[in-house]
Design a protein around this motif. Structure first.
Motif, short mmCIF file in Angstrom:
data_model
loop_
_atom_site.label_atom_id
_atom_site.label_comp_id
_atom_site.label_asym_id
_atom_site.label_seq_id
_atom_site.Cartn_x
_atom_site.Cartn_y
_atom_site.Cartn_z
N GLY A 68 -39.87 1.79 -18.26
CA GLY A 68 -38.85 2.76 -17.87
C GLY A 68 -37.52 2.05 -17.70
N VAL A 69 -36.51 2.53 -18.40
CA VAL A 69 -35.16 1.98 -18.23
C VAL A 69 -34.43 2.89 -17.25
N VAL A 70 -34.01 2.34 -16.14
CA VAL A 70 -33.43 3.13 -15.06
C VAL A 70 -32.02 3.59 -15.43
N THR A 71 -31.77 4.87 -15.22
CA THR A 71 -30.44 5.44 -15.45
C THR A 71 -29.60 5.41 -14.18
N ASP A 72 -30.26 5.65 -13.04
CA ASP A 72 -29.57 5.69 -11.77
C ASP A 72 -30.58 5.56 -10.64
N ILE A 73 -30.10 5.19 -9.46
CA ILE A 73 -30.93 5.07 -8.26
C ILE A 73 -30.45 6.12 -7.26
N VAL A 74 -31.39 6.85 -6.69
CA VAL A 74 -31.02 7.91 -5.76
C VAL A 74 -30.31 7.34 -4.54
N GLY A 75 -29.61 8.22 -3.83
CA GLY A 75 -29.02 7.85 -2.55
C GLY A 75 -29.98 8.14 -1.42
N ILE A 76 -29.74 7.52 -0.29
CA ILE A 76 -30.62 7.67 0.88
C ILE A 76 -29.78 7.86 2.13
N ARG A 77 -30.31 8.65 3.04
CA ARG A 77 -29.74 8.79 4.38
C ARG A 77 -30.86 8.61 5.38
N ASP A 78 -30.56 7.93 6.47
CA ASP A 78 -31.61 7.57 7.43
C ASP A 78 -31.01 7.55 8.84
N ARG A 79 -31.74 8.14 9.77
CA ARG A 79 -31.32 8.06 11.17
C ARG A 79 -32.54 8.23 12.07
N THR A 80 -32.37 7.88 13.33
CA THR A 80 -33.41 8.08 14.33
C THR A 80 -33.02 9.26 15.22
N ILE A 81 -33.98 10.13 15.48
CA ILE A 81 -33.76 11.31 16.32
C ILE A 81 -34.64 11.21 17.55
N THR A 82 -34.08 11.53 18.71
CA THR A 82 -34.83 11.53 19.96
C THR A 82 -34.80 12.92 20.57
N LEU A 83 -35.98 13.44 20.90
CA LEU A 83 -36.11 14.72 21.60
C LEU A 83 -36.60 14.44 23.01
N LYS A 84 -35.85 14.92 24.01
CA LYS A 84 -36.20 14.67 25.40
C LYS A 84 -36.52 15.99 26.09
N GLY A 85 -37.76 16.10 26.57
CA GLY A 85 -38.18 17.27 27.33
C GLY A 85 -38.46 16.90 28.77
N GLN A 86 -39.60 17.34 29.26
CA GLN A 86 -39.99 17.02 30.64
C GLN A 86 -41.44 16.58 30.66
N GLN A 87 -41.67 15.33 31.02
CA GLN A 87 -43.04 14.84 31.21
C GLN A 87 -43.67 15.58 32.38
N ASN A 88 -44.95 16.03 32.19
CA ASN A 88 -45.57 16.79 33.26
C ASN A 88 -47.09 16.77 33.11
N HIS A 89 -47.77 17.33 34.08
CA HIS A 89 -49.23 17.33 34.11
C HIS A 89 -49.77 18.27 33.04
N ALA A 90 -50.71 17.78 32.23
CA ALA A 90 -51.22 18.57 31.12
C ALA A 90 -52.19 19.66 31.56
N GLY A 91 -52.72 19.57 32.79
CA GLY A 91 -53.68 20.56 33.24
C GLY A 91 -53.06 21.68 34.05
N THR A 92 -51.93 21.41 34.69
CA THR A 92 -51.36 22.40 35.63
C THR A 92 -50.07 23.02 35.16
N THR A 93 -49.49 22.54 34.07
CA THR A 93 -48.21 23.07 33.59
C THR A 93 -48.46 24.19 32.58
N PRO A 94 -48.13 25.42 32.89
CA PRO A 94 -48.36 26.53 31.95
C PRO A 94 -47.62 26.30 30.64
N MET A 95 -48.18 26.80 29.57
CA MET A 95 -47.58 26.63 28.25
C MET A 95 -46.17 27.21 28.21
N THR A 96 -45.97 28.32 28.89
CA THR A 96 -44.67 28.99 28.83
C THR A 96 -43.58 28.23 29.57
#
Length: 396
Positions: free
Chosen positions: A190-218
């Motif tokens: 394969g003779v390459v015609t072009d190389i794709v571009g790339i974008r990269d980043r890190t994403i952080t989602l912050k919620g609330q750590q809590n007890h898995a047995g007593t915290t209602p889903m809602t």
């Protein structure tokens, strides 16, 4: 001088010798700056010297084998993914070494450092090409928190100055395809015609750590549920703006505190996307951000995005590309095809400095970045002979 002077047995033997550094089963574990990587580069430096080249490490650990005057630069990289294949990058470096032996004084060789992105994307060639300042690069950290500045200390005793790119007349890179097109079509090159571009980043989602047995889903602010929702919605939102060649990947995820009985309070993940069209890359970025905002509001979590890094789509030099096309037709008549590279390569950065062109050989079953990565030896030698034909007929 012609490809008849190549020693294909020596070429294959060198490939297998390099494979031993970091070998694990059929694969290779040789991350940038690791002990195996440093040993492999020391071995390469010895082979370069035996070939009549002058080995030279720059501050990043990029290893050059230099002729005394102007030359064509041929190479790739010799570091691997955390669990990588034996040919990715190594093929191009060893091909360059064999061409330097066959065309003394005309070909220099390079093995770029950290192409596989322990500290970013194509880090070694990014710094050498001027796309990334060394001081900024030194602040980059891997997934374990080790900075590039700390990792570079392991090669400090070898490092010299940066090599002047003006000494090179162009750059050729031989690589396995890392995809299924050639293998499925039965074509050899394969003779390459072009190389794709790339974008990269890190994403952080912050919620609330809590007890898995007593915290209602809602009432939960579950960061992992937010990531799951984001992933599903993103696929839906991107559908109408992308092409079949567009790709996006969530590839590295860290969940905190990562315990069975705790609602996850934080998720940190990589978000990467690639496309051959610069405008579409920007449109994808917009959709990703809009989807992230929507999910953060719905799931009642906070979203943070790191600075965007990336490389724009890169066309190959028309003249060098034609040389490879002519060589491919001479060596494998009717057995080659033009193609876009969906994988990034150091040629993307080197194109900032000089004319570049790339040649692919098939990956069996299209597998790469895995221990199962492999290519038939006949295809490897056809790739080498094609590069040699191009050098012998005017790529200088």
């Amino acid at each position: 001088m012609s490809s008849a002077q190549l020693d294909t047995d020596r070429f294959l033997a060198d490939l297998h010798a390099l494979r031993r550094f970091g070998a694990q089963g059929t694969g290779v574990v040789r991350p940038a700056y690791s002990e195996a990587d440093r040993a492999a580069r020391a071995w390469l430096a010895e082979r370069m010297q035996e070939a009549g080249l002058s080995p030279h490490y720059d501050p990043m650990g990029n290893l050059f084998g230099l002729t005394s005057g102007p030359s064509l630069l041929v190479g790739s990289h010799s570091d691997t993914q955390p669990t990588g294949g034996w040919l990715d990058g190594a093929l191009g470096v060893i091909a360059g070494l064999e061409l330097a032996r066959a065309f003394p004084g005309q070909v220099s060789v390079v093995s770029f450092q950290d192409e596989e992105g322990r500290f970013g994307a194509l880090t070694g060639s990014s710094v050498w090409s001027g796309a990334l300042d060394l001081a900024k690069a030194d602040a980059l950290a891997d997934h374990d928190g080790v900075t590039l500045a700390e990792a570079r200390q392991a090669i400090a005793d070898r490092a010299g100055s940066f090599v002047d790119p003006a000494r090179f007349t162009g750059f050729l890179e031989l690589h396995i395809e890392q995809g299924p097109s050639l293998d499925a079509s039965g074509r050899t090159l394969g003779v390459v015609t072009d190389i794709v571009g790339i974008r990269d980043r890190t994403i952080t989602l912050k919620g609330q750590q809590n007890h898995a047995g007593t915290t209602p889903m809602t009432l939960r602010k579950d960061a992992f549920q937010a990531l799951s929702t984001f992933n599903i919605l993103l696929n839906e939102h991107l559908r109408n703006i992308v092409t079949p060649q567009s790709v996006w990947t969530i590839g590295h995820v860290q969940i905190s505190p990562n315990a069975s009985s705790i609602v996850p309070g934080e998720v940190r993940f990589s978000m990467q996307w690639r496309d051959g069209n610069l405008h579409r890359l920007g449109r994808m970025e917009q959709v990703i951000s809009e989807t992230l905002d929507q999910v953060a509001q719905q799931q009642r979590v906070a979203a943070q995005q790191s600075p965007l890094i990336g490389i724009d789509p890169t066309p190959m030099d028309p003249a060098l590309r034609r040389r490879l096309e002519n060589a491919a037709e001479a060596i494998a008549p009717g057995g080659w095809q033009p193609m876009t590279s969906g994988a990034l390569h150091d040629a993307s950065n080197v194109a900032r400095l000089m004319p570049v062109a790339m040649l692919f050989v098939p990956s069996i079953d299209g597998i790469s970045h895995a221990f199962e990565e492999d290519t038939r030896e006949d295809d490897l030698t056809v790739g080498l002979r094609t590069l040699a034909h191009a050098v012998a007929h005017g790529v200088r």
